[in-house]
Every structure is written in C-alpha cells, then in structure tokens.
Design an enzyme around this catalytic site. Structure first.
Site, PDB file in Angstrom:
ATOM      1  N   CYS A  91      71.522 -64.347  -6.247  1.00  0.00           N
ATOM      2  CA  CYS A  91      71.450 -62.901  -6.039  1.00  0.00           C
ATOM      3  C   CYS A  91      72.445 -62.188  -6.971  1.00  0.00           C
ATOM      4  O   CYS A  91      73.535 -62.689  -7.224  1.00  0.00           O
ATOM      5  CB  CYS A  91      71.763 -62.461  -4.615  1.00  0.00           C
ATOM      6  SG  CYS A  91      70.702 -63.190  -3.381  1.00  0.00           S
TER       7      CYS A  91
ATOM      8  N   ARG B 213      69.925 -64.096 -11.865  1.00  0.00           N
ATOM      9  CA  ARG B 213      70.520 -64.711 -10.673  1.00  0.00           C
ATOM     10  C   ARG B 213      69.528 -64.803  -9.513  1.00  0.00           C
ATOM     11  O   ARG B 213      69.802 -65.445  -8.501  1.00  0.00           O
ATOM     12  CB  ARG B 213      71.736 -63.891 -10.214  1.00  0.00           C
ATOM     13  CG  ARG B 213      72.824 -63.775 -11.246  1.00  0.00           C
ATOM     14  CD  ARG B 213      73.975 -62.965 -10.718  1.00  0.00           C
ATOM     15  NE  ARG B 213      74.602 -63.640  -9.602  1.00  0.00           N
ATOM     16  CZ  ARG B 213      75.576 -64.524  -9.708  1.00  0.00           C
ATOM     17  NH1 ARG B 213      76.056 -64.826 -10.892  1.00  0.00           N
ATOM     18  NH2 ARG B 213      76.078 -65.098  -8.649  1.00  0.00           N
TER      19      ARG B 213
ATOM     20  N   TRP C  33      67.526 -63.666  -4.547  1.00  0.00           N
ATOM     21  CA  TRP C  33      66.945 -65.021  -4.517  1.00  0.00           C
ATOM     22  C   TRP C  33      66.977 -65.409  -3.054  1.00  0.00           C
ATOM     23  O   TRP C  33      68.039 -65.640  -2.479  1.00  0.00           O
ATOM     24  CB  TRP C  33      67.784 -65.970  -5.366  1.00  0.00           C
ATOM     25  CG  TRP C  33      67.121 -67.278  -5.649  1.00  0.00           C
ATOM     26  CD1 TRP C  33      66.312 -67.579  -6.710  1.00  0.00           C
ATOM     27  CD2 TRP C  33      67.229 -68.488  -4.881  1.00  0.00           C
ATOM     28  NE1 TRP C  33      65.905 -68.890  -6.639  1.00  0.00           N
ATOM     29  CE2 TRP C  33      66.450 -69.468  -5.523  1.00  0.00           C
ATOM     30  CE3 TRP C  33      67.889 -68.831  -3.704  1.00  0.00           C
ATOM     31  CZ2 TRP C  33      66.321 -70.768  -5.052  1.00  0.00           C
ATOM     32  CZ3 TRP C  33      67.763 -70.135  -3.222  1.00  0.00           C
ATOM     33  CH2 TRP C  33      66.987 -71.082  -3.902  1.00  0.00           C
TER      34      TRP C  33
ATOM     35  N   ASN D 261      75.324 -61.375  -1.114  1.00  0.00           N
ATOM     36  CA  ASN D 261      74.990 -62.598  -1.846  1.00  0.00           C
ATOM     37  C   ASN D 261      75.643 -63.762  -1.115  1.00  0.00           C
ATOM     38  O   ASN D 261      76.828 -63.688  -0.814  1.00  0.00           O
ATOM     39  CB  ASN D 261      75.528 -62.498  -3.281  1.00  0.00           C
ATOM     40  CG  ASN D 261      75.409 -63.802  -4.041  1.00  0.00           C
ATOM     41  OD1 ASN D 261      74.533 -64.613  -3.747  1.00  0.00           O
ATOM     42  ND2 ASN D 261      76.287 -64.007  -5.001  1.00  0.00           N
ATOM     43  N   GLY D 262      74.871 -64.821  -0.843  1.00  0.00           N
ATOM     44  CA  GLY D 262      75.448 -65.979  -0.157  1.00  0.00           C
ATOM     45  C   GLY D 262      74.838 -66.142   1.221  1.00  0.00           C
ATOM     46  O   GLY D 262      73.792 -65.565   1.519  1.00  0.00           O
TER      47      GLY D 262
ATOM     48  N   GLU E 228      66.202 -83.875 -21.187  1.00  0.00           N
ATOM     49  CA  GLU E 228      66.312 -82.417 -21.281  1.00  0.00           C
ATOM     50  C   GLU E 228      64.979 -81.797 -21.708  1.00  0.00           C
ATOM     51  O   GLU E 228      64.567 -80.758 -21.188  1.00  0.00           O
ATOM     52  CB  GLU E 228      67.448 -82.066 -22.262  1.00  0.00           C
ATOM     53  CG  GLU E 228      67.667 -80.597 -22.541  1.00  0.00           C
ATOM     54  CD  GLU E 228      67.991 -79.757 -21.302  1.00  0.00           C
ATOM     55  OE1 GLU E 228      68.186 -80.313 -20.223  1.00  0.00           O
ATOM     56  OE2 GLU E 228      68.009 -78.521 -21.439  1.00  0.00           O
TER      57      GLU E 228
ATOM     58  N   LYS F   7      62.951 -79.033 -19.526  1.00  0.00           N
ATOM     59  CA  LYS F   7      62.597 -77.702 -20.057  1.00  0.00           C
ATOM     60  C   LYS F   7      61.107 -77.441 -19.846  1.00  0.00           C
ATOM     61  O   LYS F   7      60.702 -76.354 -19.459  1.00  0.00           O
ATOM     62  CB  LYS F   7      62.910 -77.590 -21.560  1.00  0.00           C
ATOM     63  CG  LYS F   7      64.363 -77.478 -21.920  1.00  0.00           C
ATOM     64  CD  LYS F   7      64.954 -76.100 -21.695  1.00  0.00           C
ATOM     65  CE  LYS F   7      65.695 -76.013 -20.420  1.00  0.00           C
ATOM     66  NZ  LYS F   7      67.021 -76.456 -20.275  1.00  0.00           N
TER      67      LYS F   7
ATOM     68  N   GLU G  56      60.331 -76.777 -16.166  1.00  0.00           N
ATOM     69  CA  GLU G  56      60.817 -75.535 -15.570  1.00  0.00           C
ATOM     70  C   GLU G  56      60.186 -74.281 -16.138  1.00  0.00           C
ATOM     71  O   GLU G  56      60.003 -73.322 -15.413  1.00  0.00           O
ATOM     72  CB  GLU G  56      62.351 -75.448 -15.584  1.00  0.00           C
ATOM     73  CG  GLU G  56      62.993 -75.364 -16.936  1.00  0.00           C
ATOM     74  CD  GLU G  56      64.515 -75.200 -16.832  1.00  0.00           C
ATOM     75  OE1 GLU G  56      65.193 -75.672 -17.734  1.00  0.00           O
ATOM     76  OE2 GLU G  56      65.010 -74.580 -15.885  1.00  0.00           O
TER      77      GLU G  56
ATOM     78  N   HIS H 278      58.722-100.853 -17.209  1.00  0.00           N
ATOM     79  CA  HIS H 278      59.127-101.144 -15.827  1.00  0.00           C
ATOM     80  C   HIS H 278      58.425-100.229 -14.821  1.00  0.00           C
ATOM     81  O   HIS H 278      58.970 -99.939 -13.769  1.00  0.00           O
ATOM     82  CB  HIS H 278      60.651-101.050 -15.707  1.00  0.00           C
ATOM     83  CG  HIS H 278      61.337-102.010 -16.620  1.00  0.00           C
ATOM     84  ND1 HIS H 278      61.447-103.348 -16.338  1.00  0.00           N
ATOM     85  CD2 HIS H 278      61.894-101.828 -17.843  1.00  0.00           C
ATOM     86  CE1 HIS H 278      62.056-103.950 -17.344  1.00  0.00           C
ATOM     87  NE2 HIS H 278      62.334-103.054 -18.268  1.00  0.00           N
TER      88      HIS H 278
ATOM     89  N   LYS I 130      69.539 -68.827 -12.232  1.00  0.00           N
ATOM     90  CA  LYS I 130      70.423 -69.414 -13.227  1.00  0.00           C
ATOM     91  C   LYS I 130      71.681 -70.012 -12.623  1.00  0.00           C
ATOM     92  O   LYS I 130      72.280 -70.927 -13.162  1.00  0.00           O
ATOM     93  CB  LYS I 130      70.804 -68.342 -14.241  1.00  0.00           C
ATOM     94  CG  LYS I 130      71.467 -68.941 -15.442  1.00  0.00           C
ATOM     95  CD  LYS I 130      71.389 -68.039 -16.626  1.00  0.00           C
ATOM     96  CE  LYS I 130      71.834 -68.756 -17.864  1.00  0.00           C
ATOM     97  NZ  LYS I 130      70.916 -69.802 -18.281  1.00  0.00           N
TER      98      LYS I 130
HETATM   99  C1  F6R Z   1      67.933 -75.877 -16.535  1.00  0.00           C
HETATM  100  C2  F6R Z   1      69.126 -75.332 -15.927  1.00  0.00           C
HETATM  101  C3  F6R Z   1      69.653 -75.982 -14.707  1.00  0.00           C
HETATM  102  C4  F6R Z   1      71.178 -75.957 -14.717  1.00  0.00           C
HETATM  103  C5  F6R Z   1      71.724 -76.451 -13.384  1.00  0.00           C
HETATM  104  C6  F6R Z   1      73.227 -76.520 -13.379  1.00  0.00           C
HETATM  105  O1  F6R Z   1      67.566 -75.152 -17.668  1.00  0.00           O
HETATM  106  O2  F6R Z   1      69.662 -74.361 -16.380  1.00  0.00           O
HETATM  107  O3  F6R Z   1      69.198 -77.284 -14.564  1.00  0.00           O
HETATM  108  O4  F6R Z   1      71.643 -76.753 -15.754  1.00  0.00           O
HETATM  109  O5  F6R Z   1      71.297 -75.596 -12.366  1.00  0.00           O
HETATM  110  O6  F6R Z   1      73.791 -75.295 -13.707  1.00  0.00           O
HETATM  111  P1  F6R Z   1      75.293 -75.172 -14.144  1.00  0.00           P
HETATM  112  O7  F6R Z   1      75.422 -75.707 -15.516  1.00  0.00           O
HETATM  113  O8  F6R Z   1      75.610 -73.721 -14.070  1.00  0.00           O
HETATM  114  O9  F6R Z   1      76.071 -75.997 -13.163  1.00  0.00           O
END
Ligand code: F6R
Length: 625
Positions: free
Chosen positions: A2, A27, A77, A101-102, A494, A498, A501, A517, A620
């Site tokens: 949020c 957020r 969120w 928020n929270g 990675e 990507k 997501e 395996h 994020k």
């Molecule tokens: C993927 C992504 C997430 C973050 C994860 C950890 O693109 O951004 O997988 O890497 O939520 O976030 P941080 O780095 O803020 O702990």
C-alpha cells in the site's frame, strides 16, 4: 504494501496527492482513493482498480476545488477484505478519515469491542476499525494527535496510519510502526507524508525517515515528530536525497520497465562509483564502510533474500567462493527465519532487499540481531527498515525503480555483491597464488568496462530487434525452460521469474544438469528452452543439454557469444551477446545475459497485452509475510 500520501500546505492538494500516489502505485494497485478538505468538510473519492479510475472520478466530480490544501491519499494492496470500492481507503468514521498500510493483528478483538460498543463498520477492512478508536478518543475531548496516539497503543501489528479529522482542519497525523513512512517540510510552507521518498520528491528532497514508534504531525507549522509511547517531542534530522523527480518519469519509454532495463549501464556505473574508492589504485577498494568491516571479520557468510534478490545472492555465492574463498550460504529468507540454521557470532547475515522492506528478510535480520549475530543490509532505499535495523548497511545506487518487476535493482545488487567479492578477494589475497591476484586486478578493470560494453549493446538496437523477433516466434509456447550452468544458472532462474511475473506464462529455470532428473519429461514440441550458453567452462555441458531437449522436440532459443557460430547453428532462434564479451572474465557474463532475458520477457508480455509495469497480484515491496 500500500502507498500513502498526506499533505498540508499551500499547494493544491488533490494534484499533489495524485502525483505522489502515481509514484507509489508500485506498492499496490487494486484500489485507490483521496480525501481532501472542502469548506471544512472532508470529501472522499475512491474506486476499485487503478489510480486512473480515481483521477477520472475527480475529473468528473464537482467535489474538487483548487482551494483545498490539506488531504490524504492511498493506493491499496488488499490484505483484509476484497479489493472493492467499499474496502478502498480513505475510510471515514464520523469526522475522522484515515488511510492505513500494514495489518492490525488484534483485528478480531478490536472489531468485537467496537461492535459491542454499538459501532457498525462499513467495510471488511481492519483499517476502518482504527477510525472508531480515534473517534471515541476525540469524543472524550482529546485532540487529533493525542487521540491517534492513544488509539494506536490499543492495536498490535506492524502498520502505518495517517489520519485527519473535520474537527481539526489543516492537521494530518501519521504513525510509523514497522511499515515505512517518510515526511518532509514543504519549502513553500506545511509538510508532507509518504510511504517512501518517491511519493514526496515533488515537494522536497530533504526527507525525514521516520523511525519505528514515531508519531508525526504536519500542519502549516511544518513537520513535528513525537514519541508514540510518551507523546513527547523528538528531533529527527532530514537526509538530502540525490534522486530527482525526472527519474520517476518514463522519459519517452513505453513502460517504466523498459526505461529501467535501458538504465542499467548507468545504474551499474553509479553503484560502482558509490561503493568503490578508485583513486588509491587498489582494486575493489571499499574502505571505511562499517558494513564492509563486519563482513571482512566474518568466518562464514549467510545471504538471505526473496525472489529476484535471492537470484542475485545465488550468483554472489558462486563469485565469493571462487574469488574470495569464503563459504557462503544463500537462502530464502522465508525458510531461514523458521529453521534452526548453524550460525553464530562469527558469522555474518546479509539481508539483501532492493526495497529494504521485505517482511521475511527483515524478520531474519531481527532474529539474528536478537541472538547477537552481526547483520548487514544491502538495499537501494535510504532510510528503509532494513537499512535502519541491520547493524550496518551497504547502499546500491540504482535510483528509483518504478516497474514492479525488478530489473536495474537486480543488476545493481549484482554490482554491489561483485565489488564486495572483489574486496574480500583482495583482502584474502595473501592466501592466493600470484595469478589469482593478477586475476583480481584484471577483473576490476573489466568490471569498470562492463557498463560501457552494455551501453553499446543496448544502444546498438540489435538486441531489441532480436528479442522482438524471438518473442513473436515463441510467445505461444506452452511453457518455457531457461537453462544455464555456473554463473548463468541464477540468470536462468531470473529469466523464468521475469517471464512468469509479467507475461503470466509458465516458466522454470534449471541448472542444465538437473534436466535429466525429472524436468525433461515435460519437453515436447510446444515447449521452448532458452539456453544460456556463453563461452565459459560450462558451455560444452550446456550444449549437451541443448541437444537432449532438441532431440525431444523443444524449440530452442540460444543466447551465446557473438562468435559462437556452432551454438547458433544448433538453435532455432538466436540472440548474440555483446561483441567483445569473449575478452571479459566469465564471472561478468551474467551482467550481459540479464538484459537479454529481461527484454525477452518484456517483449512477450507486450504481445500478450499484460500490464507490464503493474503485473497482477504483485507489489514491489512485500511488507507482509
Ligand atoms: C521480481 C521481484 C521480486 C522481489 C522480491 C524481493 O521482479 O521484484 O521477486 O525481488 O519480492 O524484494 P526485495 O528485493 O525488495 O526484498
């Protein structure tokens, strides 16, 4: 998660709130809303869905008027209650209006008491309940600030509240308790709150990072901070940030994610320059950083992280063990926090989190500190919770990242971990043979070259063309495997993350050796295997894996050295790495592979028509477990 903004001052508040929320929408973006004073009454405009819906409502509404100078806003969120307009913030309870928020952990208990006292909440949220507590205190004759303080002491949980009341126009009160809240004085008079600095840079760059347990008030007098427990005034200093509002714009790119992919050469260079002292001639010189001292003194290193950050940590293990000969354990923070790992006072726990707010990573830091184990945070966000709670911190300098999918913060993490590796390698160099010492010097020179090599690679335009072409050909695959070995393995993970997501396509990353395996059973003509096979010691083995999946009908997209015509001839689709990479140490190949997998996912997501910058269900900054 949020995003919150609050403002009192001399600027038109609605525009200011919307601008702040736009920068905080990463957020959370399932609903949004603003509340602002109009002729002594607080008006609320809110909607499920994105902030643009609220903007539309405001454009059509007769409620807005330019004279309003006090208000609060929120982008959500959802945790408690579905993402509906009813559950969207701000919430009104009588003359009290708030955003939150929270999580209120004793929500059930508070709700029961409120119902018993005859109140009827309108939403399913825990947030709205807080409004009743404040209302009751104000009805007993207390002012807004004291009512918020007293009410906050009745709830449990990690949360931020920002509250105003029609009884006190021109005052906004905020509490930071766990989840982030920053504040600033407006140079034009008044003050501003936001969940993070991105939300208030358009007002001031002199940011006060409020501490856990701070109660703050903004009014025409500016910002004042108090202790939540005692209500007594406390002093908090502002930090001057070098971020600019321009960095928060797309600058002509279709998406933030694309802009941020293209910013990687400069964010890599900025991170390198921020960390390394280059004038003394010593490679990877990271002197005088308390965090570095703590890491240097450790017998074993544990890096905990989530998601993309965990992939960066995994690569750091390969680097640190190769170059610095230090044992490194890398673990998902969500696992580490609940098991009984072998760590002690001679270990170091590094919490790696671009946001500096990730709940699981923070939990590990807190637990370690309580046990007396030294901790270091690595983050992109000054003043973030990890930066304050770890014993010491290393900042990368990626600049603001708005796209929800991590791109430039990932490579900035890699750069930070790489220079840390180099530094530890130099420090331990007495134990190395001469050629290893020379190798470290050479590696440093090549690290400096990498951002330039990547800038040429991205600017030449061939990569963009090649990834578009591959995306068009492969977008309808049933699924994707990304395979790589050695330094390429974390990038395979990675790449798959990507694609999942932002394009919502099933994708998995595997170390090439793992295919036999089990996963190879999935391979048929509808599957694409993205093979990461740069010219390193693992190339031959990876090519064998390529042959195995090709024989079972998979479509192959190869990513390899520009000169590797043999590999190219084995692939259905091909993307060449930057020319000249074959002269660079293979440890640095991941920095070149990363933009390729990022752009590939981006192009496929575009073709799928997803919301690239705000993928569904994600946020994020994952501040809840
Ligand atoms: C993927 C992504 C997430 C973050 C994860 C950890 O693109 O951004 O997988 O890497 O939520 O976030 P941080 O780095 O803020 O702990």
């Amino acid at each position: 998660m949020c995003g919150i903004v609050g403002y009192v001052g001399n600027r038109p508040v609605v525009d200011l709130l919307i601008q702040g929320l736009r920068h905080l929408e990463y957020r959370g973006y399932d609903s949004a809303g603003v509340a602002f004073f109009r002729d002594g009454i607080i008006e609320i405009e809110k909607s499920e869905g994105r902030l643009v819906h609220v903007e539309k409502l405001l454009a059509e509404s007769s409620k807005v008027f330019q004279g309003s100078k006090c208000g609060i806003g929120h982008t959500r969120w959802a945790t408690h209650g579905k993402p509906t307009t009813q559950n969207a913030h701000p919430h009104r309870t009588g003359h009290v209006v708030l955003v939150h928020n929270g999580i209120i952990e004793n929500y059930q208990e508070v709700r029961k008491q409120i119902l018993e006292r005859g109140h009827r909440p309108l939403s399913e949220t825990d947030s709205e309940l807080f409004g009743f507590l404040v209302l009751e205190e104000m009805n007993r004759g207390l002012g807004l600030r004291e009512s918020v303080r007293k009410s906050f002491l009745k709830i449990r949980g990690s949360c931020t509240m920002v509250v105003m009341s029609e009884k006190e126009p021109g005052v906004v009160v905020g509490v930071r308790n766990g989840t982030p809240l920053v504040a600033a004085n407006d140079p034009l008079g008044g003050g501003v709150f936001a969940s993070d600095a991105q939300g208030l840079l358009h007002v001031s760059k002199n940011v006060v990072f409020l501490e856990h347990g701070d109660l703050a008030e903004i009014s025409e007098k500016g910002l004042e901070v108090f202790d939540l427990k005692t209500g007594k005034t406390i002093q908090r200093n502002a930090t001057l940030l070098d971020w600019s509002v321009e960095q928060l714009d797309k600058q002509g790119h279709a998406h933030y994610m694309l802009k941020e992919i293209y910013e990687q050469p400069s964010s890599l260079m900025d991170t390198l320059n921020a960390l390394v002292e280059r004038s003394n001639g010593i490679p990877f010189s990271l002197a005088h950083q308390p965090a570095v001292k703590l890491i240097e003194n450790a017998r074993d290193i544990h890096i905990v992280a989530c998601g993309t950050s965990w992939h960066a940590a995994l690569l750091a293990k390969y680097w640190m063990e190769k170059w610095a000969r230090i044992p490194v354990n890398v673990e998902l923070a969500s696992e580490f926090r609940y098991r009984d790992p072998v760590v002690g006072k001679s270990s170091i726990i590094i919490g790696l989190a671009q946001s500096g707010e990730t709940a699981d990573t923070l939990a590990v830091i807190r637990k370690a500190r309580a046990a007396g184990i030294p901790t270091v945070g690595i983050t992109n966000i000054r003043g973030s919770t990890i930066s304050r709670e770890a014993d010491a911190v290393l900042y990368m300098a990626a600049g603001p990242e708005v796209g929800v999918a991590a791109t430039k913060t990932f490579t900035a993490q890699l750069m930070t971990l790489l220079v840390l590796t180099g530094h530890l390698a130099v420090k331990n160099s007495q134990a190395h043979p001469d050629d290893q010492v020379q190798g470290i010097q050479k590696l440093f020179e090549q690290v400096i070259q990498m951002p330039h090599l990547l800038a040429d690679y991205l600017e030449a335009g061939k990569l963009a063309k090649d990834t578009k072409k591959a995306a068009r050909a492969l977008k309808d695959s049933r699924g994707f495997f990304f395979i790589g070995r050695g330094f390429s393995f974390p990038i395979a993970l990675e790449g798959a993350l990507k694609l999942k997501e932002i394009a919502y396509i099933h994708a998995e990353g595997y170390a090439g050796g793992e295919l036999k395996h089990g996963p190879i059973a999935m391979i048929d003509q509808e599957m694409t295997v993205v093979v990461l096979a740069p010219l390193d010691i693992w190339r031959e083995k990876t090519v064998s894996n390529l042959e195995e999946v090709k024989a079972r009908g998979a479509r192959i997209l190869g990513i390899g050295d520009a000169s590797d015509l043999v590999l190219q001839s084995l692939c259905d689709h091909w993307i060449a790495l930057p020319p000249g990479l074959d002269k660079i140490d293979s440890s640095l190949f991941p920095l070149a592979l990363t933009p390729v997998v990022q752009l590939l996912s981006y192009e496929i997501a575009l073709l799928k028509g997803t919301d690239v910058d705000k993928p569904r269900n994600l946020a994020k900054s994952v501040t809840v477990e």
